[in-house]
Design an enzyme around this catalytic site. Structure first.
Site, PDB file in Angstrom:
ATOM      1  N   TYR A  95      -2.344  -1.384  10.802  1.00  0.00           N
ATOM      2  CA  TYR A  95      -2.354  -1.510   9.336  1.00  0.00           C
ATOM      3  C   TYR A  95      -1.051  -0.982   8.747  1.00  0.00           C
ATOM      4  O   TYR A  95      -0.423  -1.643   7.911  1.00  0.00           O
ATOM      5  CB  TYR A  95      -3.551  -0.745   8.762  1.00  0.00           C
ATOM      6  CG  TYR A  95      -3.668  -0.846   7.252  1.00  0.00           C
ATOM      7  CD1 TYR A  95      -4.131  -2.016   6.658  1.00  0.00           C
ATOM      8  CD2 TYR A  95      -3.312   0.218   6.423  1.00  0.00           C
ATOM      9  CE1 TYR A  95      -4.233  -2.126   5.272  1.00  0.00           C
ATOM     10  CE2 TYR A  95      -3.416   0.122   5.037  1.00  0.00           C
ATOM     11  CZ  TYR A  95      -3.879  -1.054   4.476  1.00  0.00           C
ATOM     12  OH  TYR A  95      -3.970  -1.159   3.099  1.00  0.00           O
ATOM     13  N   SER A 124       0.866  -1.186   0.000  1.00  0.00           N
ATOM     14  CA  SER A 124       0.000   0.000   0.000  1.00  0.00           C
ATOM     15  C   SER A 124       0.901   1.235   0.000  1.00  0.00           C
ATOM     16  O   SER A 124       2.088   1.138   0.341  1.00  0.00           O
ATOM     17  CB  SER A 124      -0.840  -0.014   1.285  1.00  0.00           C
ATOM     18  OG  SER A 124      -1.496   1.215   1.473  1.00  0.00           O
TER      19      SER A 124
HETATM   20  P1  NAD Z   1     -11.558  -6.011  -0.344  1.00  0.00           P
HETATM   21  O1  NAD Z   1     -11.996  -6.159   1.070  1.00  0.00           O
HETATM   22  O2  NAD Z   1     -12.405  -5.245  -1.279  1.00  0.00           O
HETATM   23  O3  NAD Z   1     -11.254  -7.438  -0.968  1.00  0.00           O
HETATM   24  C1  NAD Z   1     -10.451  -8.328  -0.236  1.00  0.00           C
HETATM   25  C2  NAD Z   1     -10.529  -9.716  -0.826  1.00  0.00           C
HETATM   26  O4  NAD Z   1      -9.885 -10.603   0.105  1.00  0.00           O
HETATM   27  C3  NAD Z   1     -11.948 -10.244  -0.999  1.00  0.00           C
HETATM   28  O5  NAD Z   1     -12.009 -11.110  -2.121  1.00  0.00           O
HETATM   29  C4  NAD Z   1     -12.171 -11.008   0.308  1.00  0.00           C
HETATM   30  O6  NAD Z   1     -13.155 -12.008   0.165  1.00  0.00           O
HETATM   31  C5  NAD Z   1     -10.805 -11.596   0.527  1.00  0.00           C
HETATM   32  N1  NAD Z   1     -10.543 -11.928   1.921  1.00  0.00           N
HETATM   33  C6  NAD Z   1     -10.771 -11.156   3.015  1.00  0.00           C
HETATM   34  N2  NAD Z   1     -10.445 -11.851   4.127  1.00  0.00           N
HETATM   35  C7  NAD Z   1      -9.976 -13.064   3.712  1.00  0.00           C
HETATM   36  C8  NAD Z   1      -9.494 -14.220   4.379  1.00  0.00           C
HETATM   37  N3  NAD Z   1      -9.432 -14.280   5.710  1.00  0.00           N
HETATM   38  N4  NAD Z   1      -9.099 -15.279   3.639  1.00  0.00           N
HETATM   39  C9  NAD Z   1      -9.182 -15.241   2.282  1.00  0.00           C
HETATM   40  N5  NAD Z   1      -9.636 -14.181   1.593  1.00  0.00           N
HETATM   41  C10 NAD Z   1     -10.031 -13.111   2.301  1.00  0.00           C
HETATM   42  O7  NAD Z   1     -10.086  -5.350  -0.268  1.00  0.00           O
HETATM   43  P2  NAD Z   1      -9.285  -4.491  -1.354  1.00  0.00           P
HETATM   44  O8  NAD Z   1      -9.563  -3.058  -1.111  1.00  0.00           O
HETATM   45  O9  NAD Z   1      -9.481  -5.048  -2.711  1.00  0.00           O
HETATM   46  O10 NAD Z   1      -7.801  -4.770  -0.843  1.00  0.00           O
HETATM   47  C11 NAD Z   1      -7.000  -5.795  -1.402  1.00  0.00           C
HETATM   48  C12 NAD Z   1      -5.569  -5.573  -0.962  1.00  0.00           C
HETATM   49  O11 NAD Z   1      -5.134  -4.285  -1.377  1.00  0.00           O
HETATM   50  C13 NAD Z   1      -5.377  -5.623   0.557  1.00  0.00           C
HETATM   51  O12 NAD Z   1      -4.127  -6.222   0.843  1.00  0.00           O
HETATM   52  C14 NAD Z   1      -5.382  -4.155   0.936  1.00  0.00           C
HETATM   53  O13 NAD Z   1      -4.687  -3.892   2.130  1.00  0.00           O
HETATM   54  C15 NAD Z   1      -4.663  -3.564  -0.261  1.00  0.00           C
HETATM   55  N6  NAD Z   1      -4.905  -2.122  -0.464  1.00  0.00           N
HETATM   56  C16 NAD Z   1      -6.155  -1.648  -0.707  1.00  0.00           C
HETATM   57  C17 NAD Z   1      -6.327  -0.284  -0.919  1.00  0.00           C
HETATM   58  C18 NAD Z   1      -7.668   0.327  -1.233  1.00  0.00           C
HETATM   59  O14 NAD Z   1      -7.760   1.566  -1.286  1.00  0.00           O
HETATM   60  N7  NAD Z   1      -8.698  -0.462  -1.504  1.00  0.00           N
HETATM   61  C19 NAD Z   1      -5.219   0.580  -0.863  1.00  0.00           C
HETATM   62  C20 NAD Z   1      -3.970   0.057  -0.602  1.00  0.00           C
HETATM   63  C21 NAD Z   1      -3.824  -1.309  -0.406  1.00  0.00           C
END
Ligand code: NAD
Length: 245
Positions: free
Chosen positions: A150, A137
């Site tokens: 986080y 991130s």
């Molecule tokens: P999201 O919550 O929209 O999707 C997460 C996915 O992981 C989903 O498919 C969910 O079902 C799955 N998941 C959650 N818990 C789980 C578990 N215990 N076992 C297996 N699968 C599991 O999240 P996102 O926003 O798409 O984030 C994805 C990654 O990107 C994460 O690592 C997050 O920290 C990172 N990230 C997101 C953002 C943002 O702005 N959305 C920014 C920086 C980093």
């Protein structure tokens, strides 16, 4: 060249889905994953490429290992592992509990380590072109208020990228990270939909808009491809320019 076999963790929606879709459009053979049912993602991706869904909870090392082993058995080989499943935690420091801290680190850090270890163990002797991607991130390098657990977990991802890259370079395995900025996903949508929030965030992003999952997919495909064959230990930030400010 044979079609690359790719496992993307946490890929039924959000950034993981965007990454899976980008690989599917390149003709990869895919395994997607969630701890919950696939939510229609499987059918959408199967319209583009060979795709399988494996339900597995990655909050334990055993769950992460089992997923990689099942994905390898399903596809017959694995070329790329994308560690993406992660959670966000926005809690005032005084209210941070051990349970919340462990939940964040188990998914954002521990699962990445043990899924990567299981992936490396499954590579065939002499297998070329293998690579591991870790989704960090902008919080890997930039702190946010009320995000100690986080931010620490995403900082750990940055050093995991470098440490694994150094450890695995001798075996020809590349390891790189992707650092999304603010991306509209189920994780962030509720916050973005609070009146005024999206407008204010857009104003802080040089590109003038928050990212979409498909903005991240292309970076993952590039880093896993032969075009990135001499790139390892790097974090590619996909943030619309936030870190350039
Ligand atoms: P999201 O919550 O929209 O999707 C997460 C996915 O992981 C989903 O498919 C969910 O079902 C799955 N998941 C959650 N818990 C789980 C578990 N215990 N076992 C297996 N699968 C599991 O999240 P996102 O926003 O798409 O984030 C994805 C990654 O990107 C994460 O690592 C997050 O920290 C990172 N990230 C997101 C953002 C943002 O702005 N959305 C920014 C920086 C980093």
């Amino acid at each position: 060249m044979t079609q690359p076999c790719v496992l993307v963790t946490g890929s039924t929606h959000g950034i993981g889905y965007g990454i899976a879709e980008a690989f599917a459009r390149q003709g990869a053979r895919l395994v997607i994953n969630s701890h919950l049912p696939d939510n229609g993602a499987l059918a959408k991706l199967q319209a583009l490429a060979e795709c399988h869904f494996i339900q597995a909870d990655l909050s334990t090392a055993a769950g992460a290992v089992e997923l990689v082993e099942k994905a390898h058995a399903t596809l017959g080989r694995l070329d790329t592992l994308v560690n993406n499943a992660g959670t966000f935690l926005d809690t005032p420091f005084d209210e941070l509990t051990e349970e919340l801290f462990d939940r964040t680190f188990n998914l954002n850090v521990k699962a990445y380590v043990f899924a990567s270890q299981a992936f490396v163990r499954k590579l065939a002797p002499g297998q070329e072109g293998a690579s591991i991607l870790l989704v960090g991130s902008t919080n890997s390098v930039m702190a946010e208020r009320h995000s100690v657990a986080y931010d620490a977990s995403k900082g750990a991802v940055l050093m995991m990228v470098r440490s694994l890259a150094v450890s695995l370079a001798g075996r020809g395995i590349r390891v790189n990270g992707i650092g999304p900025g603010i991306v509209e996903t189920p994780l962030t949508k509720r916050g973005l939909d609070v009146p005024g929030v999206r407008k204010s965030l857009n104003a802080q992003i040089p590109f003038g808009r928050v990212g979409q999952p498909e903005d991240v997919g292309g970076a993952a495909v590039f880093l896993a491809s032969p075009a990135a064959g001499y790139i390892t230990g790097q974090m590619l930030f996909v943030d619309g320019g936030i870190l350039a400010i």
